[in-house]
Design an enzyme around this catalytic site. Sequence first.
Site, mmCIF file in Angstrom:
data_model
loop_
_atom_site.group_PDB
_atom_site.id
_atom_site.type_symbol
_atom_site.label_atom_id
_atom_site.label_comp_id
_atom_site.label_asym_id
_atom_site.label_seq_id
_atom_site.Cartn_x
_atom_site.Cartn_y
_atom_site.Cartn_z
ATOM 1 N N LYS A 274 0.798 -1.229 0.000
ATOM 2 C CA LYS A 274 0.000 0.000 0.000
ATOM 3 C C LYS A 274 0.831 1.280 0.000
ATOM 4 O O LYS A 274 0.374 2.317 -0.479
ATOM 5 C CB LYS A 274 -0.959 0.008 1.194
ATOM 6 C CG LYS A 274 -2.063 -1.022 1.071
ATOM 7 C CD LYS A 274 -3.064 -0.887 2.208
ATOM 8 C CE LYS A 274 -4.243 -1.820 1.990
ATOM 9 N NZ LYS A 274 -5.302 -1.615 2.995
ATOM 10 N N GLY B 70 0.663 0.534 9.854
ATOM 11 C CA GLY B 70 0.811 0.481 8.407
ATOM 12 C C GLY B 70 -0.234 1.295 7.672
ATOM 13 O O GLY B 70 -0.899 2.164 8.238
#
Length: 273
Positions: free
Chosen positions: A70, A131
Amino acid sequence: MTLRLTRDTQLCMSLAARPSNIGTRFHNFLYEELGLDYVYKAFTTTDLPAAIAGVRALGVRGCAISMPFKEAVISLADALDPSAARLQSVNTLVNDGGRLTAYNTDYLAVRALLERHAVPPGLRVALRGSGGMARAVQAALVDAGLVQGVVIARNEPAGRALAAAGGYRWQDETDPVEADVLVNATPIGMAGGTAAEALAFTPAQVAAAAWVFDVVAMPAETPLIAEARRQGRPVITGAEVIALQAAEQFALYTGVRLMDAQVERASAFARGS
């Protein structure tokens, strides 16, 4: 369900370390139901730049991005939608004639779910993870008025940076947790992972909380969600997140905005229920 490919069929895909068939079944179910000439496939890769070059070169219409890509995919896109630019995390690429625009539909899904479940503002949050998904979740929490919180992360630099970005505090995993809303944005509890049977928060921490939110979508009933239900705590599940973010991706890929009933049918089909 049988998909018939033509020379004009538009390909959409996903990239993840551990590909699942949930997105594949969700999108393909709706393509067939709506009579759209699209097909969706799931892939993994050990060479992200080459995979994204393939998306561009082959004219793949859209690509869902999952862990652990991502953040790494940002530099490979041509443009960032404000949702991705703000979070510096991407879960969707849209290909317009070779130009790749990056989006983050995770934020939109989480924000909508906080409203749908009527999670009240002002509660204290404990967010586990640092994250890309944790970024999207924290931004949605803060925008929903949940501005008091801590980020719990093994990676101290990443945890401190995320906490500072949202006005939260960072704390080590060994520190006591005191929160009204527990949020897991890590792979803990994910099927097939090394911590598939683990709890992201202890039963005592669940007992002291008012809400439990787990973004892990496989399985929908993670150990944390199961523990929260056992204790009678209201929950928000990763299955809800993945359905709403997929609906937003569907609109970006096809231009078709789905109705709630369509999302529910596709989500049920994707999970075999």
